[in-house]
Design a protein around this motif. Structure first.
Motif, PDB file in Angstrom:
ATOM      1  N   ILE A 296       0.851  -1.207   0.000  1.00  0.00           N
ATOM      2  CA  ILE A 296       0.000   0.000   0.000  1.00  0.00           C
ATOM      3  C   ILE A 296       0.884   1.254   0.000  1.00  0.00           C
ATOM      4  N   LEU A 297       1.962   1.221   0.784  1.00  0.00           N
ATOM      5  CA  LEU A 297       2.868   2.385   0.789  1.00  0.00           C
ATOM      6  C   LEU A 297       3.651   2.481  -0.527  1.00  0.00           C
ATOM      7  N   SER A 298       3.870   1.338  -1.187  1.00  0.00           N
ATOM      8  CA  SER A 298       4.504   1.383  -2.516  1.00  0.00           C
ATOM      9  C   SER A 298       3.576   2.094  -3.500  1.00  0.00           C
ATOM     10  N   ALA A 299       2.272   1.824  -3.367  1.00  0.00           N
ATOM     11  CA  ALA A 299       1.306   2.512  -4.231  1.00  0.00           C
ATOM     12  C   ALA A 299       1.341   4.020  -3.960  1.00  0.00           C
ATOM     13  N   ALA A 300       1.516   4.388  -2.695  1.00  0.00           N
ATOM     14  CA  ALA A 300       1.617   5.825  -2.365  1.00  0.00           C
ATOM     15  C   ALA A 300       2.857   6.432  -3.010  1.00  0.00           C
ATOM     16  N   MET A 301       3.973   5.691  -2.970  1.00  0.00           N
ATOM     17  CA  MET A 301       5.205   6.188  -3.622  1.00  0.00           C
ATOM     18  C   MET A 301       4.964   6.381  -5.116  1.00  0.00           C
ATOM     19  N   MET A 302       4.208   5.463  -5.706  1.00  0.00           N
ATOM     20  CA  MET A 302       3.900   5.560  -7.143  1.00  0.00           C
ATOM     21  C   MET A 302       3.127   6.841  -7.440  1.00  0.00           C
ATOM     22  N   LEU A 303       2.124   7.122  -6.607  1.00  0.00           N
ATOM     23  CA  LEU A 303       1.341   8.335  -6.834  1.00  0.00           C
ATOM     24  C   LEU A 303       2.234   9.564  -6.803  1.00  0.00           C
ATOM     25  N   GLU A 304       3.128   9.592  -5.825  1.00  0.00           N
ATOM     26  CA  GLU A 304       3.965  10.776  -5.674  1.00  0.00           C
ATOM     27  C   GLU A 304       5.040  10.871  -6.759  1.00  0.00           C
ATOM     28  N   LEU A 305       5.795   9.778  -6.952  1.00  0.00           N
ATOM     29  CA  LEU A 305       6.970   9.866  -7.841  1.00  0.00           C
ATOM     30  C   LEU A 305       6.602   9.770  -9.320  1.00  0.00           C
ATOM     31  N   SER A 306       5.663   8.877  -9.666  1.00  0.00           N
ATOM     32  CA  SER A 306       5.357   8.713 -11.094  1.00  0.00           C
ATOM     33  C   SER A 306       4.278   9.677 -11.569  1.00  0.00           C
ATOM     34  N   PHE A 307       3.298   9.990 -10.694  1.00  0.00           N
ATOM     35  CA  PHE A 307       2.157  10.790 -11.145  1.00  0.00           C
ATOM     36  C   PHE A 307       2.148  12.205 -10.555  1.00  0.00           C
ATOM     37  N   GLY A 308       3.065  12.486  -9.642  1.00  0.00           N
ATOM     38  CA  GLY A 308       3.097  13.814  -9.034  1.00  0.00           C
ATOM     39  C   GLY A 308       1.889  14.103  -8.145  1.00  0.00           C
ATOM     40  N   LEU A 309       1.241  13.043  -7.620  1.00  0.00           N
ATOM     41  CA  LEU A 309       0.053  13.249  -6.776  1.00  0.00           C
ATOM     42  C   LEU A 309       0.456  13.192  -5.297  1.00  0.00           C
ATOM     43  N   ALA A 310       1.161  14.221  -4.851  1.00  0.00           N
ATOM     44  CA  ALA A 310       1.720  14.206  -3.496  1.00  0.00           C
ATOM     45  C   ALA A 310       0.622  14.267  -2.432  1.00  0.00           C
ATOM     46  N   LYS A 311      -0.417  15.046  -2.684  1.00  0.00           N
ATOM     47  CA  LYS A 311      -1.487  15.170  -1.678  1.00  0.00           C
ATOM     48  C   LYS A 311      -2.172  13.820  -1.474  1.00  0.00           C
ATOM     49  N   GLU A 312      -2.483  13.157  -2.581  1.00  0.00           N
ATOM     50  CA  GLU A 312      -3.161  11.863  -2.518  1.00  0.00           C
ATOM     51  C   GLU A 312      -2.266  10.813  -1.854  1.00  0.00           C
ATOM     52  N   ALA A 313      -0.958  10.859  -2.164  1.00  0.00           N
ATOM     53  CA  ALA A 313      -0.015   9.935  -1.525  1.00  0.00           C
ATOM     54  C   ALA A 313      -0.022  10.181  -0.016  1.00  0.00           C
ATOM     55  N   GLY A 314      -0.125  11.455   0.356  1.00  0.00           N
ATOM     56  CA  GLY A 314      -0.146  11.822   1.776  1.00  0.00           C
ATOM     57  C   GLY A 314      -1.353  11.231   2.507  1.00  0.00           C
ATOM     58  N   TRP A 315      -2.514  11.181   1.840  1.00  0.00           N
ATOM     59  CA  TRP A 315      -3.695  10.547   2.478  1.00  0.00           C
ATOM     60  C   TRP A 315      -3.374   9.106   2.838  1.00  0.00           C
ATOM     61  N   ILE A 316      -2.743   8.398   1.888  1.00  0.00           N
ATOM     62  CA  ILE A 316      -2.472   6.968   2.110  1.00  0.00           C
ATOM     63  C   ILE A 316      -1.480   6.787   3.259  1.00  0.00           C
TER      64      ILE A 316
END
Ligand code: IPM
Ligand code: MG
Length: 359
Positions: A296-316
């Motif tokens: 699940i935290l790997s998915a959060a890293m994906m949101l932040e690093l690959s998609f630039g979705l830092a806020k959404e990664a922060g929720w996770i």
């Protein structure tokens, strides 16, 4: 936005933990108005069983057309005790790294305050550990040629090779990470013995000149293995070659005592790949007991690093921290009151929903 994610569940507990990460990604996408579409591919022992190949071309094609890749685990005991097996799951992993140009593996090692007592090290030694370990992933002795056996079979050889370019890109990555953090990079090598390490040191020193605010130091790998468990808080960003990184990253993963919690990213030339650092854990496969948090935290890293979705990664990340604080964790973290893989996944999904509703 629409993001294409290649899902490679792989072997053992891979499919179960990936399922939880998908749940969490779906609720995150709904809340943020993004669409994540998933395409599944075969890799590992399951791919050998179905196609004879641990990383089939079809899987490569799925990965090549994806924006990012989420990977579970690879490996099966059937192959571990059979050194004569011609086709092995691990070959799939190495081919995947090489074909997709996954040149750097990034593993954050950070202690969760609520789990500080779980480390095999003293609590005061672990306190404040916050390391990013960066391992070069497509060069060195893992891929160097020639390799093999002499004609009489009595001698074997592997070759460690590094080009300046291979070193530069991973050292630059480490420096960029450090600039966002405590501005310290430790390059780990064996420059007192190895020619490749001397090229690493020479190249890294030149690069340090591009980052005047940064402190770069160098450490021999044997000493680094000792310092990591003696005083892990001296490290900020570590950059090292493939084989040293393989060994040191396993060592680093136990510092926090919660290997099931740790995510990783393998940065690629086009798409990057995200995976929990734990293995396929065959003894637990199908039992709904594996810890899904690393994935699940790997998915959060994906949101932040690959998609630039830092806020959404922060929720996770916040949802995971809350679940841990509430004690909604699997048996590896609380054998007395264990929750199942799917319960933990559901709970984190619910927490993400709530956090996203609150902005
Ligand atoms: C890892 C693993 C792999 C490696 C093996 C399974 C080939 O140990 O991802 O660290 O050595 O790179
Ligand atoms: Mg390893």
């Amino acid at each position: 936005m629409n993001y294409k994610i290649a899902l490679l569940p792989g072997d053992g507990i891979g499919p179960e933990v990936i399922e939880q990460a998908v749940k969490v990604l779906e609720v995150t996408g709904e809340a943020a108005g993004h669409c994540f579409s998933f395409t599944e591919g075969l890799v590992g022992a399951v791919a050998i069983d179905r196609t004879g190949n641990p990383f089939p071309d079809e899987t490569l094609a799925i990965c090549r057309s994806a924006d990012a890749i989420l990977f579970g685990a690879i490996g099966h005991p059937r192959y571990d005790n059979d050194p004569s097996a011609k086709v092995r799951p691990e070959q799939g992993l190495l081919r995947m790294r090489s074909e997709l140009g996954l040149y750097a593996n990034v593993r954050p090692v950070k202690s969760f305050p609520a789990l500080a007592g779980m480390s095999p090290l003293k609590e005061e030694t672990v306190a404040g550990t916050d390391i990013v370990m960066i391992r070069e992933l497509t060069g060195g002795i893992y891929f160097g040629k020639p390799r093999g056996r002499s004609e009489d079979g009595l001698t074997a050889y592997d070759t460690c090779t590094y080009s300046r370019y291979e070193i530069e890109r991973v050292v630059h990555l480490g420096c960029r990470y450090a600039m966002q953090r405590r501005k310290k990079v430790t390059v780990i090598d064996k420059a007192n013995v190895l020619a490749t390490s001397r090229l690493w040191r020479e190249t890294a020193k030149k690069i340090a000149g591009d980052y005047p605010e940064l402190e770069m130091d160098f450490m021999f790998v044997d000493n680094a293995a000792m310092q990591l468990i003696r005083n892990p808080s001296v490290f900020d960003v570590i950059v090292t070659e493939n084989m040293f990184g393989d060994i040191l990253s396993d060592e680093a993963s136990v510092i926090t005592g919660s290997i099931g919690m740790l995510p990783s990213a393998s940065i690629g030339l086009s798409a990057s790949l995200y995976e929990p650092i734990h293995g396929s854990f065959p003894q637990a496969a199908g039992k709904n007991i594996a810890n899904p948090v690393g994935t699940i935290l790997s998915a959060a890293m994906m949101l932040e690093l690959s998609f630039g979705l830092a806020k959404e990664a922060g929720w996770i990340v916040r949802a995971v921290e809350e679940a841990v604080n509430e004690g909604v964790v699997t048996s590896d973290l609380d054998a007395g009151n264990p929750h199942s893989t799917s319960e933990v996944g559901e709970h984190i999904r619910g927490l993400v929903k709530r956090l996203s509703d609150n902005g």
